[in-house]
Design a protein around this motif. Structure first.
Motif, PDB file in Angstrom:
ATOM      1  N   ASP A  63       2.156   1.876  -3.424  1.00 14.40           N
ATOM      2  CA  ASP A  63       1.123   2.494  -4.260  1.00 14.40           C
ATOM      3  C   ASP A  63       1.076   4.003  -4.036  1.00 14.40           C
TER       4      ASP A  63
ATOM      5  N   ARG B  20       0.831  -1.205   0.000  1.00  9.93           N
ATOM      6  CA  ARG B  20       0.000   0.000   0.000  1.00  9.93           C
ATOM      7  C   ARG B  20       0.867   1.257   0.000  1.00  9.93           C
TER       8      ARG B  20
ATOM      9  N   SER C 220       7.989  -4.069  -4.502  1.00 14.47           N
ATOM     10  CA  SER C 220       6.946  -5.074  -4.284  1.00 14.47           C
ATOM     11  C   SER C 220       7.464  -6.261  -3.501  1.00 14.47           C
TER      12      SER C 220
END
Length: 184
Positions: A23, A20, A178
């Motif tokens: 992002d 998150r 990631s």
């Protein structure tokens, strides 16, 4: 029913948080015309000050030729200054320019609100508990760095393994990259 405490559960939750946050940072950097890797580089230079191009590339796990192109882009925008290291013309040092520092400060201010949204559903006492227990995170990070230095678990681009009945795949494990996990 309360979920059983395990290292795998903690890793699952940390993975979700990292994804998150990635992002949020990717969106914020994009608004300023930066890729995630370029933003990571600027943040890395804020943390370290002037530093070796090779060391920063290693820390961010970006291949040297790719990192050199990335630095040229940042340099052409006036965000980074690259210069020769004393005594070695081949080694390059990096330093944020005033414009680069200002841009990072602007991004940090803007990002703070979005990061706050990530924890908006958490009650204050839970945040206080998380903060109190966060002393373990720097120790975990240091342990990983020490292990990497010994080359026993230098985190490659792809790492596979099993813990507590779960299989996992970790890709480029850094604060802004990631981390993908799959129960198996």
């Amino acid at each position: 029913m309360k979920e059983h405490f395990s290292q795998a559960n903690i890793l699952d939750e940390m993975t979700e948080i990292v994804l998150r946050m990635e992002d949020v940072f990717e969106a914020e950097f994009g608004e300023f015309g930066l890729s995630l890797a370029e933003g990571q580089t600027l943040y890395g230079l804020v943390r370290t000050g002037a530093g070796s191009q090779k060391q920063l590339a290693d820390r961010l796990r970006i291949e040297p030729p790719t990192f050199a192109r990335l630095i040229r882009r940042l340099e052409s925008r006036g965000l980074v200054w690259r210069f020769e290291a004393d005594g070695d013309r081949r080694a390059k040092q990096l330093l944020l320019t005033a414009e680069g520092r200002d841009l990072v400060a602007t991004i940090k201010r803007k990002t703070a609100g979005n990061l706050a949204k990530l924890v908006s559903g958490v009650i204050v006492s839970e945040l206080e508990t998380a903060q109190a227990s966060s002393v373990a995170l720097p120790r975990m990070s240091e342990s990983c760095r020490a292990t990497e230095a010994k080359k026993h678990c230098r985190a490659p681009t792809l790492l596979r393994g099993k813990t507590a009945g779960s299989s996992f795949i970790v890709r480029n494990p850094s604060p802004f990259r990631s981390i993908a996990m799959a129960k198996g």
